[in-house]
Design an enzyme around this catalytic site. Structure first.
Site, PDB file in Angstrom:
ATOM      1  N   GLU A  49      -5.907  -8.450   2.856  1.00 29.97           N
ATOM      2  CA  GLU A  49      -5.361  -9.480   3.745  1.00 29.97           C
ATOM      3  C   GLU A  49      -6.474 -10.234   4.459  1.00 29.97           C
ATOM      4  O   GLU A  49      -6.441 -11.472   4.552  1.00 29.97           O
ATOM      5  CB  GLU A  49      -4.410  -8.849   4.777  1.00 29.97           C
ATOM      6  CG  GLU A  49      -3.793  -9.886   5.707  1.00 29.97           C
ATOM      7  CD  GLU A  49      -3.021  -9.274   6.862  1.00 29.97           C
ATOM      8  OE1 GLU A  49      -3.055  -9.869   7.956  1.00 29.97           O
ATOM      9  OE2 GLU A  49      -2.395  -8.203   6.675  1.00 29.97           O
TER      10      GLU A  49
ATOM     11  N   SER B 209       4.990   0.157   4.620  1.00 26.62           N
ATOM     12  CA  SER B 209       5.077   0.102   3.158  1.00 26.62           C
ATOM     13  C   SER B 209       5.684   1.370   2.564  1.00 26.62           C
ATOM     14  O   SER B 209       5.611   1.574   1.351  1.00 26.62           O
ATOM     15  CB  SER B 209       3.677  -0.104   2.556  1.00 26.62           C
ATOM     16  OG  SER B 209       3.107  -1.307   3.006  1.00 26.62           O
TER      17      SER B 209
ATOM     18  N   HIS C 135     -10.409  -5.356   3.470  1.00 28.86           N
ATOM     19  CA  HIS C 135      -8.960  -5.352   3.260  1.00 28.86           C
ATOM     20  C   HIS C 135      -8.513  -6.655   2.601  1.00 28.86           C
ATOM     21  O   HIS C 135      -8.975  -7.735   2.953  1.00 28.86           O
ATOM     22  CB  HIS C 135      -8.248  -5.170   4.601  1.00 28.86           C
ATOM     23  CG  HIS C 135      -6.794  -4.826   4.491  1.00 28.86           C
ATOM     24  ND1 HIS C 135      -5.832  -5.775   4.234  1.00 28.86           N
ATOM     25  CD2 HIS C 135      -6.137  -3.644   4.590  1.00 28.86           C
ATOM     26  CE1 HIS C 135      -4.646  -5.186   4.193  1.00 28.86           C
ATOM     27  NE2 HIS C 135      -4.803  -3.891   4.404  1.00 28.86           N
TER      28      HIS C 135
ATOM     29  N   CYS D 141       3.589 -12.242   2.802  1.00 31.54           N
ATOM     30  CA  CYS D 141       4.395 -12.104   4.011  1.00 31.54           C
ATOM     31  C   CYS D 141       4.218 -13.336   4.899  1.00 31.54           C
ATOM     32  O   CYS D 141       3.094 -13.778   5.127  1.00 31.54           O
ATOM     33  CB  CYS D 141       3.962 -10.852   4.768  1.00 31.54           C
ATOM     34  SG  CYS D 141       4.795 -10.656   6.359  1.00 31.54           S
TER      35      CYS D 141
ATOM     36  N   HIS E 257       0.837  -1.202   0.000  1.00 34.69           N
ATOM     37  CA  HIS E 257       0.000   0.000   0.000  1.00 34.69           C
ATOM     38  C   HIS E 257       0.874   1.256   0.000  1.00 34.69           C
ATOM     39  O   HIS E 257       0.947   1.988   0.999  1.00 34.69           O
ATOM     40  CB  HIS E 257      -0.936  -0.012   1.208  1.00 34.69           C
ATOM     41  CG  HIS E 257      -2.098  -0.928   1.023  1.00 34.69           C
ATOM     42  ND1 HIS E 257      -2.778  -1.501   2.066  1.00 34.69           N
ATOM     43  CD2 HIS E 257      -2.705  -1.380  -0.098  1.00 34.69           C
ATOM     44  CE1 HIS E 257      -3.755  -2.257   1.599  1.00 34.69           C
ATOM     45  NE2 HIS E 257      -3.723  -2.199   0.290  1.00 34.69           N
TER      46      HIS E 257
END
Length: 402
Positions: free
Chosen positions: A187, A379, A185, A157, A96
């Site tokens: 994730e 990020s 989101h 990740c 991001h």
């Protein structure tokens, strides 16, 4: 679907890569030249304090690119080098940060188009290369790409993968995963795709609502309406909250995730008793080390005597928004900006408010000597932070000369 078996099968496929392509040294050199800053290194070397003219910068002692982000970006660079002539796609933004994502496009790495709120994977052809970003991708997306015969480069990740393993454990023993996160989101979308039954709570307030329902019951339809976009298909609050496990989006506030875990532990203990607790509640530590370190550093920084706080990171970066929340809670004038262009002048700065709306603050830069706290999300490249600090130096120097 047996998501664990699918993941294992995918990882053994010859079209799957999670370790890079042997170009790490070249990618690292490129990242350093494009994203690092000699000014930021100098501030680090000076114990995170740097003064020029009327401005003293106090830099958080943990900020910027985390290991997982650096790894994801480096793998994207490696992928372009290894496949110089092939079409390369990313299922979401690699991270991001607007400048990094623009760099991906400059390298002719394309984003999967979104039509009417849904990704259009029809553009991907057999033999194309597809990068899964640091946030990961949903099981359904990976299945589509695998079936299409794509080369998959997985930069997910490891901390995100750890959360996936946690919800897999919940599913195996028929526990509902309560996920602390934002249901939109990337994730959290990916994490929920690995879960069985799940419920996503945004904050402690929503968690308290669920805990009260567990203890006292309530309006079932109201519950389902409240979490309509944040629960698994066919979710039944009267049955699916009898056995719960805690998981989280790795970028949420550490303290709030811990509070939510303790709230549900107390709730299940109150309802089922201490002896039966393990049959109704599970909690594993899935808080990302890098997120925790940046939040801890921010908590230290806001104890200092600061005139204002700059929080630098993408406007859709969850971990950056959490850092801004810490500054706001302390009552420090603080501004979440994503690039130096948001600083219009000494009299105007455009920034993201906690509610997600953009606003412009007038007369934001105080006169005379000032102490400015600075941090950045996981990020955010150092170079972006350096550009912002240099802009403040220039504005204050100009003001002093007048």
């Amino acid at each position: 679907m047996d998501t664990k078996a699918f993941k294992r099968s995918l990882q053994h496929s010859e079209n799957y890569n999670r370790k890079g392509f042997g170009h790490q040294a070249e990618a690292t050199t490129q990242l350093q030249s494009e994203y690092q800053s000699s000014l930021i290194q100098e501030i680090r070397d000076r114990n995170y304090i740097f003064t020029t003219g009327d401005v003293t910068i106090r830099l958080a002692q943990a900020f910027g690119f985390c290991w997982g982000v650096e790894r994801a970006v480096a793998m994207a660079y490696e992928t372009r080098q290894h496949f110089p002539n092939q079409r390369i796609w990313i299922t979401n933004e690699i991270i991001h940060n607007p400048s990094v994502n623009q760099r991906m496009q400059d390298m002719n790495i394309q984003f999967i188009p979104v039509e009417a709120g849904k990704k259009d994977f029809s553009v991907v052809e057999t033999g194309d290369v597809v990068i899964l970003p640091a946030f990961g991708a949903s099981v359904q997306e990976m299945q589509i790409l695998h079936d299409q015969g794509c080369q998959i480069v997985d930069t997910t990740c490891p901390w995100v993968s750890k959360v996936w393993n946690t919800v897999e454990k919940h599913k195996k023993i028929a526990f509902t995963s309560i996920i602390h996160g934002k249901y939109k989101h990337e994730e959290t979308i990916a994490t929920s795709s690995f879960a069985g039954k799940y419920l996503i709570v945004l904050n402690l307030q929503e968690a308290q609502y669920v805990a009260d329902y567990i203890l006292n019951g309530g309006d079932r339809q109201e519950f389902l309406q409240k979490f309509a976009r944040a629960c698994s298909a066919g979710f039944d609050p009267d049955q699916d909250l009898e056995r719960v496990g805690i998981a989280n989006q790795t970028t949420m506030l550490k303290g709030e995730t811990e509070q939510i875990g303790k709230l549900f532990e107390r709730t299940m203990m109150q309802k089922y008793g201490t002896i039966e607790l393990n049959q109704h509640f599970q909690s594993f530590n899935t808080i990302c080390d890098a997120t925790q370190e940046r939040q801890d550093a921010m908590l230290e920084l806001v104890q200092e005597d600061l005139d204002l706080m700059l929080v630098v990171g993408g406007f859709n970066s969850s971990n950056t928004a959490q850092l801004q929340q810490i500054a706001a809670a302390k009552g420090i004038p603080s501004y979440h900006i994503d690039c130096v262009e948001r600083i219009k002048s000494a009299n105007a700065i455009e920034y993201r408010q906690l509610n997600g709306q953009l606003a412009t603050e007038q007369n934001w830069l105080p006169h005379g000597k000032i102490i400015v706290g600075v941090t950045s999300g996981a990020s955010t490249p150092d170079k972006v932070v350096a550009d912002i600090i240099q802009k403040i130096f220039a504005l204050k120097a100009l003001a002093s000369a007048l």
